[in-house]
Design a protein around this motif. Structure first.
Motif, PDB file in Angstrom:
ATOM      1  N   ARG A  30       0.088  10.468   5.868  1.00 27.34           N
ATOM      2  CA  ARG A  30       1.430  10.621   6.602  1.00 27.34           C
ATOM      3  C   ARG A  30       1.615  12.114   6.514  1.00 27.34           C
ATOM      4  NH1 ARG A  30       1.944   8.903   1.121  1.00 27.34           N
ATOM      5  NH2 ARG A  30       3.332  10.367  -0.227  1.00 27.34           N
ATOM      6  N   PRO A  31       2.534  12.496   7.543  1.00 30.39           N
ATOM      7  CA  PRO A  31       2.792  13.866   7.646  1.00 30.39           C
ATOM      8  C   PRO A  31       3.625  14.771   6.515  1.00 30.39           C
ATOM      9  CG  PRO A  31       4.172  12.819   9.062  1.00 30.39           C
ATOM     10  CD  PRO A  31       3.213  11.711   8.593  1.00 30.39           C
ATOM     11  N   GLU A  32       4.364  13.905   5.799  1.00 28.74           N
ATOM     12  CA  GLU A  32       5.542  14.379   4.780  1.00 28.74           C
ATOM     13  C   GLU A  32       4.807  14.268   3.452  1.00 28.74           C
ATOM     14  OE1 GLU A  32       6.607  11.857   6.939  1.00 28.74           O
ATOM     15  OE2 GLU A  32       7.099  12.931   8.832  1.00 28.74           O
ATOM     16  N   HIS A  33       5.338  14.939   2.619  1.00 28.96           N
ATOM     17  CA  HIS A  33       5.142  14.738   1.004  1.00 28.96           C
ATOM     18  C   HIS A  33       5.825  13.420   0.777  1.00 28.96           C
ATOM     19  CE1 HIS A  33       4.294  15.754  -2.860  1.00 28.96           C
ATOM     20  NE2 HIS A  33       5.515  15.786  -3.189  1.00 28.96           N
ATOM     21  N   SER A  34       6.997  13.113   0.960  1.00 32.81           N
ATOM     22  CA  SER A  34       7.769  12.010   0.470  1.00 32.81           C
ATOM     23  C   SER A  34       6.883  10.802   1.035  1.00 32.81           C
ATOM     24  CB  SER A  34       9.139  12.124   0.858  1.00 32.81           C
ATOM     25  OG  SER A  34       9.786  13.255   0.271  1.00 32.81           O
ATOM     26  N   PRO A  35       7.190   9.848   0.161  1.00 30.73           N
ATOM     27  CA  PRO A  35       6.363   8.378   0.487  1.00 30.73           C
ATOM     28  C   PRO A  35       7.672   7.849   1.184  1.00 30.73           C
ATOM     29  CG  PRO A  35       7.312   8.404  -1.824  1.00 30.73           C
ATOM     30  CD  PRO A  35       7.315   9.844  -1.340  1.00 30.73           C
ATOM     31  N   ASN A  36       7.203   6.733   2.297  1.00 31.90           N
ATOM     32  CA  ASN A  36       8.132   6.310   3.100  1.00 31.90           C
ATOM     33  C   ASN A  36       7.731   4.606   2.958  1.00 31.90           C
ATOM     34  OD1 ASN A  36       5.713   5.593   4.855  1.00 31.90           O
ATOM     35  ND2 ASN A  36       6.029   7.747   5.678  1.00 31.90           N
ATOM     36  N   PRO A  37       8.380   3.866   3.518  1.00 33.32           N
ATOM     37  CA  PRO A  37       8.195   2.510   3.555  1.00 33.32           C
ATOM     38  C   PRO A  37       6.518   2.034   3.958  1.00 33.32           C
ATOM     39  CG  PRO A  37      10.239   2.696   4.857  1.00 33.32           C
ATOM     40  CD  PRO A  37       9.633   4.067   4.452  1.00 33.32           C
ATOM     41  N   GLU A  38       6.120   2.483   5.030  1.00 32.83           N
ATOM     42  CA  GLU A  38       4.731   2.133   5.544  1.00 32.83           C
ATOM     43  C   GLU A  38       3.649   2.705   4.478  1.00 32.83           C
ATOM     44  OE1 GLU A  38       6.985   3.998   7.261  1.00 32.83           O
ATOM     45  OE2 GLU A  38       7.431   2.243   8.600  1.00 32.83           O
ATOM     46  N   SER A  39       3.936   4.041   4.048  1.00 32.50           N
ATOM     47  CA  SER A  39       2.810   4.309   2.932  1.00 32.50           C
ATOM     48  C   SER A  39       3.146   3.573   1.570  1.00 32.50           C
ATOM     49  CB  SER A  39       2.962   5.634   2.811  1.00 32.50           C
ATOM     50  OG  SER A  39       4.397   6.072   1.808  1.00 32.50           O
ATOM     51  N   ASN A  40       4.330   3.160   1.270  1.00 38.13           N
ATOM     52  CA  ASN A  40       4.528   2.433   0.021  1.00 38.13           C
ATOM     53  C   ASN A  40       3.944   0.857   0.022  1.00 38.13           C
ATOM     54  OD1 ASN A  40       5.731   4.422  -1.400  1.00 38.13           O
ATOM     55  ND2 ASN A  40       7.627   3.748  -1.037  1.00 38.13           N
ATOM     56  N   ALA A  41       4.088   0.225   1.540  1.00 43.16           N
ATOM     57  CA  ALA A  41       3.489  -0.959   1.578  1.00 43.16           C
ATOM     58  C   ALA A  41       1.908  -0.871   1.478  1.00 43.16           C
ATOM     59  CB  ALA A  41       3.819  -1.550   3.226  1.00 43.16           C
ATOM     60  N   ILE A  42       1.401  -0.091   1.849  1.00 48.51           N
ATOM     61  CA  ILE A  42      -0.185   0.453   1.604  1.00 48.51           C
ATOM     62  C   ILE A  42      -0.406   0.077   0.271  1.00 48.51           C
ATOM     63  CG2 ILE A  42      -2.238   1.350   2.126  1.00 48.51           C
ATOM     64  CD1 ILE A  42      -0.671   2.633   4.504  1.00 48.51           C
ATOM     65  N   ILE A  43       0.450   1.035  -0.624  1.00 48.99           N
ATOM     66  CA  ILE A  43       0.177   0.880  -1.988  1.00 48.99           C
ATOM     67  C   ILE A  43       0.234  -0.467  -2.712  1.00 48.99           C
ATOM     68  CG2 ILE A  43       0.921   1.775  -4.096  1.00 48.99           C
ATOM     69  CD1 ILE A  43       1.554   4.551  -2.700  1.00 48.99           C
ATOM     70  N   TYR A  44       1.280  -0.929  -2.320  1.00 46.81           N
ATOM     71  CA  TYR A  44       1.597  -2.460  -2.784  1.00 46.81           C
ATOM     72  C   TYR A  44       0.586  -3.380  -2.446  1.00 46.81           C
ATOM     73  CZ  TYR A  44       6.244  -0.121  -3.295  1.00 46.81           C
ATOM     74  OH  TYR A  44       7.112   0.625  -3.849  1.00 46.81           O
ATOM     75  N   ASN A  45       0.253  -3.150  -1.102  1.00 42.31           N
ATOM     76  CA  ASN A  45      -1.024  -4.144  -0.709  1.00 42.31           C
ATOM     77  C   ASN A  45      -2.303  -4.055  -1.322  1.00 42.31           C
ATOM     78  OD1 ASN A  45       0.695  -5.596   0.941  1.00 42.31           O
ATOM     79  ND2 ASN A  45       0.249  -4.105   2.735  1.00 42.31           N
ATOM     80  N   PHE A  46      -2.414  -2.634  -1.688  1.00 41.94           N
ATOM     81  CA  PHE A  46      -3.663  -2.244  -2.586  1.00 41.94           C
ATOM     82  C   PHE A  46      -3.760  -2.987  -3.772  1.00 41.94           C
ATOM     83  CE2 PHE A  46      -4.894   0.666  -5.953  1.00 41.94           C
ATOM     84  CZ  PHE A  46      -6.403   0.722  -5.641  1.00 41.94           C
ATOM     85  N   PHE A  47      -2.497  -2.709  -4.684  1.00 44.51           N
ATOM     86  CA  PHE A  47      -2.679  -3.298  -5.929  1.00 44.51           C
ATOM     87  C   PHE A  47      -2.784  -5.101  -5.816  1.00 44.51           C
ATOM     88  CE2 PHE A  47      -0.523   0.662  -7.427  1.00 44.51           C
ATOM     89  CZ  PHE A  47      -1.452   1.052  -8.339  1.00 44.51           C
ATOM     90  N   GLU A  48      -2.233  -5.590  -5.085  1.00 42.06           N
ATOM     91  CA  GLU A  48      -1.984  -7.284  -4.680  1.00 42.06           C
ATOM     92  C   GLU A  48      -3.549  -7.511  -4.275  1.00 42.06           C
ATOM     93  OE1 GLU A  48       0.863  -8.163  -1.811  1.00 42.06           O
ATOM     94  OE2 GLU A  48       1.839  -8.864  -3.297  1.00 42.06           O
ATOM     95  N   TYR A  49      -4.204  -6.681  -3.620  1.00 42.01           N
ATOM     96  CA  TYR A  49      -5.537  -7.106  -3.169  1.00 42.01           C
ATOM     97  C   TYR A  49      -6.585  -6.916  -4.689  1.00 42.01           C
ATOM     98  CZ  TYR A  49     -10.437  -7.546  -1.213  1.00 42.01           C
ATOM     99  OH  TYR A  49     -11.499  -7.838  -1.007  1.00 42.01           O
TER     100      TYR A  49
END
Length: 585
Positions: free
Chosen positions: A562-581
């Protein structure tokens, strides 16, 4: 004559399931980065035969208005196929089901049956009567004929198992062949491949797996829910949510840059095997602990005190207090879903623990979002040192620390792991860790240095040293540049304000953090890259891909950007999906 226990194992063992899939298909036969939404319903139909299955279609199965139906039925009828009349009845009842679906314009796909005997090398599943083999062959011929007559597709499960072998490199070994979960996984793969090949995943699609389920006595033999086709199909769809982030861009494939080669021993010999790598891995780990200072003994049975407990809508929130470094207590928040038992868990780390439970900056409520997804979470942070601007942990004292502070944070997280691992609510084999920025550095060091963490997500920590990026500040005394007070002026090292301590020595010795990343293999990790970790960070990450390949694994190293340092809903969703998988069974 009814089938015995082994017959049941090798037949399709499925529940009635409906799947709602929302995704976008693109050229390389995977799904796009848009989220795949899965809405699953299950219904158990015990001992049902084809006639009864047909009679229940309108009032039951078709009430969900499926777009595609996979028929995996007839197990409870096959044993009757001993004369022409029985064959006619089997065919007639199967046709009734097909006709009902065709009348409603529902696309229909048939599955045939796998064989009872699988021969390979010295392995041979025990005897079955010739009549049983003949019955399966008759059923499969009928199914194939029905597919041709009705101009519909069929999936040949029989050939998959007929070609089964037990040679080196085979997908399945002899023990796995007896596992009903393997049969279901193959069927799920075949159904998924059909949908992808025919571009059915480019719109909202409702899929029905129509089957005669096993009897209750058969179900009691297996933990069926964990091995069902729904589980395996869901895993395929869930993988597609994160698969694009585990693909190295073409321009970075194989490029490992000018980093020190982690696959060369200190004596300059080369790693040529997994056995070599395990020795080299230990050499890397030992050398980094030598740089940063040896850890105290783990607090393996940490007692914790519950300061208070609040019942939330979906979980219980407990504020706890425990010893995370010898002689030092901390408070954190333990979030536990109701009726939790043997669940995956994630430790979240940050400046203080309140943010991750939803009491801080937005899009940093990692512990809260994960507990809502069925994880036990433990949120910890360095509250006191954040407030006094010393920002880390120091052992035994800030003016006489024997361990680099960032390494000690990793050690404290290992003790938090031990706390979670001792809870009956938690599966100790499925505990991950994550953090953002300061917490990203913390989570990275914790997961790399402590191999009990099963998976990790690092949000924009700066995955390698980079003195052109002020926020990749490993030189600071609360990370790897520890020195007694008075401290150097905060900021990028200069001739007038040089780095000190271990960080400076690491630079002189050409060491970098890619040497820690490779310690993760074969455990999966995800870099949630932002301003500090752009796409070019695949270059150091390629070393970890090579480490995983030594174990025989691909797709264990991922990065989103992502372009910004701060997390956003899209980047967080990827993290949550990563842990779920990776952490959910």
């Amino acid at each position: 004559m009814r089938f015995n226990y082994l017959d049941f194992i090798l037949f399709h063992i499925f529940f009635l399931a409906t799947l709602s899939v929302q995704a976008k298909y693109f050229n390389d036969s995977t799904l796009s980065k848009d989220a795949v939404e899965l809405d699953m319903h299950t219904k158990e139909i015990n001992g049902l035969k084809l006639l009864h299955l047909w009679q229940s279609l309108d009032q039951d199965s078709l009430a969900i208005n499926p777009d595609v139906v996979f028929i995996m039925a007839g197990k409870n009828d096959i044993y009757q196929l001993h004369n022409p009349q029985a064959e006619h009845t089997f065919s007639s009842n199967y046709q009734k089901i097909i006709s009902s679906l065709k009348q409603k314009g529902i696309e229909t796909v048939l599955f045939n049956f796998s064989p009872l005997t699988i021969k390979n090398n010295d392995f041979n599943i025990p005897d079955h009567s010739a009549s049983q083999h003949n019955q399966i062959n008759k059923a499969n011929k009928i199914i194939q004929s029905l597919a041709k007559t009705n101009e519909i597709k069929w999936i040949d499960m029989n050939s998959v198992y007929a070609n089964f072998n037990n040679t080196a490199g085979s997908e399945f070994n002899s023990d796995q062949a007896l596992n009903p979960g393997i049969t279901n996984r193959i069927a799920a793969n075949k159904a998924y491949e059909y949908l992808v090949k025919n571009k059915k995943l480019d719109k909202k699609l409702k899929v029905l797996f129509l089957t005669d389920a096993p009897t209750k006595s058969e179900i009691s033999t297996w933990n069926e829910q964990e091995k069902s086709i729904q589980f395996h199909f869901s895993k395929l769809l869930n993988w597609q949510k994160i698969a694009p982030y585990f693909k190295v861009p073409d321009k970075y494939k194989g490029d490992r840059g000018s980093f020190r080669d982690p696959f060369t021993f200190d004596d300059q010999s080369k790693v040529t095997s997994l056995e070599d790598w395990k020795k080299r891995r230990n050499e890397i780990l030992t050398s980094w602990h030598a740089y940063m200072g040896e850890w105290p003994k783990f607090i393996e049975n940490p007692n914790y005190e519950v300061l208070y407990s609040i019942n939330k809508a979906d979980y219980i929130q407990k504020k706890i207090r425990f010893e995370w470094v010898p002689g030092q207590m901390t408070h954190g928040y333990l979030l536990v879903p109701y009726q939790a038992n043997n669940l995956p868990a994630v430790v979240t780390v940050y400046y203080e623990p309140e943010t991750a439970i939803g009491e801080g900056k937005e899009e940093r409520d990692f512990a809260l979002q994960l507990v809502k997804r069925g994880f036990v979470t433990l949120s910890i942070g360095t509250t006191e040192t954040t407030e006094n601007k010393t920002y880390s942990l120091y052992h035994p004292h800030i003016d006489s620390a024997t361990v680099e502070p960032l390494s000690l944070l990793a050690y404290a997280s290992a003790n938090a792991w031990h706390l979670l691992a001792g809870l009956p609510e938690v599966n100790q084999e499925k505990i991950g860790i994550m953090g953002h920025s300061y917490g990203g550095k913390w989570a990275m060091f914790a997961s790399c240095l402590f191999e009990n963490f099963a998976a990790a997500a690092w949000s924009d920590p700066g995955v390698v040293f980079d003195q052109e990026r002020p926020n990749i500040n490993y030189w600071e005394p609360w990370y790897l540049g520890y020195h007694p007070r008075p401290r150097r002026e905060r900021g990028v090292p200069t001739a007038n304000n040089p780095a000190k301590g271990t960080y400076l020595q690491l630079l002189k010795d050409n060491r970098d953090l890619h040497e820690l990343h490779v310690l993760m293999a074969p455990r999966p990790f995800l870099v949630s890259g932002g301003e500090e970790d752009g796409e070019h960070r695949w270059i150091p990450l390629n070393h970890s891909i090579k480490a995983n390949q030594l174990y025989g694994y691909n797709d264990r190293v991922g990065m989103s950007n992502r372009p910004e340092h701060s997390p956003n809903p899209e980047s967080n969703a990827i993290i949550y999906n990563f842990f779920e998988y990776f952490l959910k069974e």
